[in-house]
Scaffold this motif. Structure first.
Motif, short mmCIF file in Angstrom:
data_model
loop_
_atom_site.label_atom_id
_atom_site.label_comp_id
_atom_site.label_asym_id
_atom_site.label_seq_id
_atom_site.Cartn_x
_atom_site.Cartn_y
_atom_site.Cartn_z
N ALA A 100 -40.20 -18.63 31.73
CA ALA A 100 -39.65 -18.45 33.17
C ALA A 100 -38.15 -18.55 33.14
O ALA A 100 -37.66 -17.57 33.91
CB ALA A 100 -40.32 -19.47 33.86
N GLY A 101 -37.51 -19.41 32.24
CA GLY A 101 -36.10 -19.21 32.44
C GLY A 101 -35.36 -17.89 31.95
O GLY A 101 -34.68 -17.36 32.66
N ALA A 102 -36.06 -17.51 31.01
CA ALA A 102 -35.51 -16.11 30.50
C ALA A 102 -35.77 -15.06 31.64
O ALA A 102 -34.89 -14.21 31.97
CB ALA A 102 -36.20 -15.77 29.18
N ALA A 103 -37.00 -15.12 32.19
CA ALA A 103 -37.33 -14.01 33.05
C ALA A 103 -36.32 -14.45 34.29
O ALA A 103 -36.02 -13.43 35.06
CB ALA A 103 -38.80 -14.19 33.60
N PHE A 104 -36.21 -15.48 34.79
CA PHE A 104 -35.51 -15.74 35.93
C PHE A 104 -33.96 -15.45 35.71
O PHE A 104 -33.54 -14.73 36.70
CB PHE A 104 -35.37 -17.53 36.14
N ASN A 105 -33.47 -15.58 34.60
CA ASN A 105 -31.93 -15.34 34.48
C ASN A 105 -31.98 -13.80 34.41
O ASN A 105 -31.00 -13.21 35.14
CB ASN A 105 -31.54 -15.83 33.09
N ALA A 106 -32.82 -13.10 33.58
CA ALA A 106 -32.85 -11.26 33.77
C ALA A 106 -32.89 -10.84 35.08
O ALA A 106 -32.22 -9.73 35.26
CB ALA A 106 -34.03 -11.08 32.77
N ALA A 107 -33.93 -11.31 35.64
CA ALA A 107 -34.29 -10.72 37.10
C ALA A 107 -32.87 -10.85 37.91
O ALA A 107 -32.45 -10.18 38.84
CB ALA A 107 -35.31 -11.44 37.78
N LYS B 189 -23.88 -20.54 30.06
CA LYS B 189 -24.94 -21.29 30.60
C LYS B 189 -26.32 -20.45 30.37
O LYS B 189 -27.51 -21.27 30.09
CB LYS B 189 -24.91 -21.57 32.25
N GLU B 190 -26.41 -19.21 30.31
CA GLU B 190 -27.50 -18.58 30.13
C GLU B 190 -28.26 -18.94 29.02
O GLU B 190 -29.65 -18.69 28.74
CB GLU B 190 -27.16 -17.06 30.35
N THR B 191 -27.56 -19.23 27.94
CA THR B 191 -28.10 -19.73 26.57
C THR B 191 -29.15 -20.74 26.48
O THR B 191 -30.26 -20.70 26.20
CB THR B 191 -27.05 -20.05 25.68
N LEU B 192 -28.81 -22.00 27.48
CA LEU B 192 -29.68 -22.85 27.56
C LEU B 192 -30.75 -22.56 28.75
O LEU B 192 -32.18 -22.99 28.67
CB LEU B 192 -29.08 -24.01 28.12
N VAL B 193 -30.55 -21.71 29.62
CA VAL B 193 -31.38 -21.36 30.70
C VAL B 193 -32.47 -20.43 30.31
O VAL B 193 -33.86 -20.71 30.31
CB VAL B 193 -30.75 -20.68 31.82
N CYS B 194 -32.06 -19.48 29.09
CA CYS B 194 -33.07 -18.69 28.55
C CYS B 194 -34.13 -19.34 27.40
O CYS B 194 -35.11 -18.96 27.16
CB CYS B 194 -32.56 -17.42 28.00
N ALA B 195 -33.25 -20.17 26.63
CA ALA B 195 -34.00 -20.60 25.45
C ALA B 195 -33.58 -21.93 25.18
O ALA B 195 -33.42 -22.29 23.96
CB ALA B 195 -33.56 -19.53 24.52
N VAL C 131 -28.79 -26.48 37.14
CA VAL C 131 -29.79 -27.33 37.15
C VAL C 131 -30.56 -27.25 36.03
O VAL C 131 -30.98 -28.15 35.51
CB VAL C 131 -30.73 -27.19 38.74
N ILE C 132 -30.95 -25.86 35.68
CA ILE C 132 -32.11 -25.87 34.65
C ILE C 132 -31.17 -26.08 33.13
O ILE C 132 -31.85 -26.73 32.49
CB ILE C 132 -32.19 -24.22 34.55
N GLU C 133 -29.83 -25.71 33.25
CA GLU C 133 -28.95 -26.21 32.07
C GLU C 133 -29.03 -27.77 31.97
O GLU C 133 -29.16 -28.35 30.95
CB GLU C 133 -27.73 -25.65 32.17
N THR C 134 -28.80 -28.34 32.89
CA THR C 134 -29.01 -30.02 32.88
C THR C 134 -30.25 -30.41 32.42
O THR C 134 -30.11 -31.36 31.52
CB THR C 134 -28.76 -30.40 34.40
N HIS C 135 -31.37 -29.71 32.93
CA HIS C 135 -32.65 -30.16 32.35
C HIS C 135 -32.76 -30.10 31.05
O HIS C 135 -33.17 -31.11 30.28
CB HIS C 135 -33.72 -29.43 33.34
N ARG D 142 -36.16 -24.86 40.84
CA ARG D 142 -37.18 -25.86 40.70
C ARG D 142 -38.70 -25.21 40.19
O ARG D 142 -39.30 -25.78 39.30
CB ARG D 142 -37.42 -26.62 41.77
N GLN D 143 -38.83 -24.18 40.70
CA GLN D 143 -40.08 -23.57 40.23
C GLN D 143 -40.25 -22.99 39.07
O GLN D 143 -40.96 -23.41 38.00
CB GLN D 143 -40.18 -22.16 41.19
N VAL D 144 -38.87 -22.62 38.34
CA VAL D 144 -38.88 -22.14 36.96
C VAL D 144 -39.22 -23.56 35.94
O VAL D 144 -39.55 -23.18 34.81
CB VAL D 144 -37.40 -21.45 36.64
N MET D 145 -38.48 -24.61 36.24
CA MET D 145 -38.37 -25.70 35.55
C MET D 145 -39.90 -26.09 35.45
O MET D 145 -40.25 -26.63 34.31
CB MET D 145 -37.65 -26.88 35.94
#
Ligand code: NDP
Length: 391
Positions: free
Chosen positions: A319-326, A123-129, A220-224, A310-313
């Motif tokens: 933001a998704g890449a930073a969120f996941n890495a953190a 799922k990180e693939t879609l969250v990051c990029a 949630v981010i992946e769904t978006h 929600r903040q990331v979206m």
């Protein structure tokens, strides 16, 4: 003709479930590449058992160990991040992306270049990029099949439907290991307690992410990203039985639910056999025996990760890449015993806040290079935050 398949993350939980399905019908598949990390015994045994063309460990330092295990078999051996990219470029009709974490992004992008099917558990693939990944799939006429059980469920509920008629998408969450714990006990939750899931048998990292709901936040981010719906069209519902995986609400008020036993071979098998439905070795639900299914709204105080998603979206960009890495860095620290369970969310929130002002996450251009740079930077920032005890 057998289908050529490659499995990235073959030694993990999703990888092993994928191999279980493939091994049931060996004449139907030619196994091209199998990849793993540290579990060289499993990787070598599976490569031999399934007659893989190439076995790859992501760690350069394990090259000789893997080579020794496979000597005399004729199976090609490779190691390191570049070797993963090379393996992703070997011709395959169907590729499973089941590496854990952001490390799955680049091999996935390379596999999409081949223009075939990428089954996406990572799922990180879609969250990051997300936008880059969808663009890559479109550019190369490749098919991206969701494998996360919730996203597979949504995909299935949408067959024959028009996405513009969708009002909302509801993904369910078991609530993880601590769903019934009093809040004041959570700060002292141990690694062993967080690593035990009530319903699903998964890798350790995603199991802990389920307890903290970071897993649901990523979903949630992946769904978006995958279904191109707005953040306010996505809802999370706590459903402790994990039988209903997702629901799609249409503009006529109808709600289509997808039910199944909590067994990832269902979603993997759907992605493997699509557009056909083949028999799968998964438990059939006996709803009369189950009697009742329960649902409740998630508590965002208990699960701050959902608020952060929600903040990331809203932020968009990198933001998704930073969120996941953190999150990955904070999870490493929790596993190492350096921070407590609740501090993971504090670290992620502080990292996002700092990078939003200092590194301009929202306005940066979304390119693969920028995503990889932000990924590294967010890990450094999260570590700094933990070192200076800002959490
Ligand atoms: P596991 O931890 O069980 O397996 C991860 C796999 O990735 C292993 O093969 C591991 O090798 C390999 N790996 C670890 N680090 C690296 C790296 N840096 N580079 C390349 N390969 C690496 O994970 P899961 O199977 O649980 O999850 C895989 C993905 O699927 C995740 O993105 C997860 O969110 C997603 N997912 C998982 C579900 C599940 O039920 N498990 C459900 C839905 C989605 P080794 O073990 O040999 O070191």
């Amino acid at each position: 003709m057998p289908r050529k398949v490659s499995i990235f993350g073959a030694t993990g939980s999703i990888g092993q479930s994928t191999l279980d399905l493939i091994a049931r019908d060996p004449s139907a598949y030619d196994v091209v590449a199998l990849t793993g990390g540290r579990n060289l015994d499993q990787l070598a045994a599976d490569a031999v058992r399934l007659g893989a063309k190439r076995a790859v460990t992501c760690y350069d330092s394990h090259y000789h160990d893997l080579k020794n295990r496979l000597s005399g078999t004729g199976i090609e051996v490779a190691a390191g991040a570049n070797a993963l990219e090379d393996a992703a470029m070997m011709p395959a009709d169907w590729t499973m992306s089941a590496i854990i974490g952001a490390a799955g992004l680049v091999p996935g992008m390379r596999a999409l270049e081949q223009g075939n099917t990428l089954a996406l558990a990572n799922k990180e693939t879609l969250v990051c990029a997300g936008p880059l990944v969808l663009e890559q799939a479109q550019k190369h006429n490749a098919t991206l099949m969701p494998v996360d059980s919730e996203h597979s469920a949504v995909f299935q509920a949408l067959v024959g439907e028009d996405i513009s008629a969708v009002e909302r998408i509801i993904i369910t969450a078991s609530g993880g290991a601590f769903r019934d714990w009093p809040m004041d006990k959570l700060a002292n939750a141990t690694l062993a307690q967080a690593s035990s899931h009530p319903n699903w048998d998964m890798g350790q990292r995603i199991t802990i992410d389920s307890a903290s709901m970071f897993n649901k936040a990523l979903e949630v981010i992946e769904t978006h990203e995958y279904f191109d719906v707005t953040p306010d069209q996505i809802e999370v519902l706590v459903h402790p039985e994990s039988m209903v995986h997702a629901l799609v609400g249409f503009n006529d008020g109808a709600l289509m639910a997808h039910l199944g036993a909590p067994d990832m071979r269902h979603a993997i098998g759907y992605a493997l056999n699509h557009p056909n439905r083949e028999k799968l070795p998964v438990e059939r639900l006996d709803l009369a025996k189950l009697g009742a299914l329960t649902f409740k709204a998630p508590d965002e105080v208990r699960y701050p990760a959902l608020r952060l998603a929600r903040q990331v979206m809203d932020m968009g960009g990198l933001a998704g890449a930073a969120f996941n890495a953190a999150k990955e860095r904070a999870l490493d620290a929790f596993i190492a015993g350096d921070i407590g369970f609740l501090q993971m969310a504090d670290v992620v929130e502080a990292t996002l806040a700092q990078m939003s002002s200092a590194d301009g996450l929202e306005n940066a251009t979304l390119s693969l290079d920028n995503v990889l740079q932000i990924d590294q930077l967010a890990r450094v920032r999260a570590a700094e935050i933990m070192n200076t005890s800002l959490v």
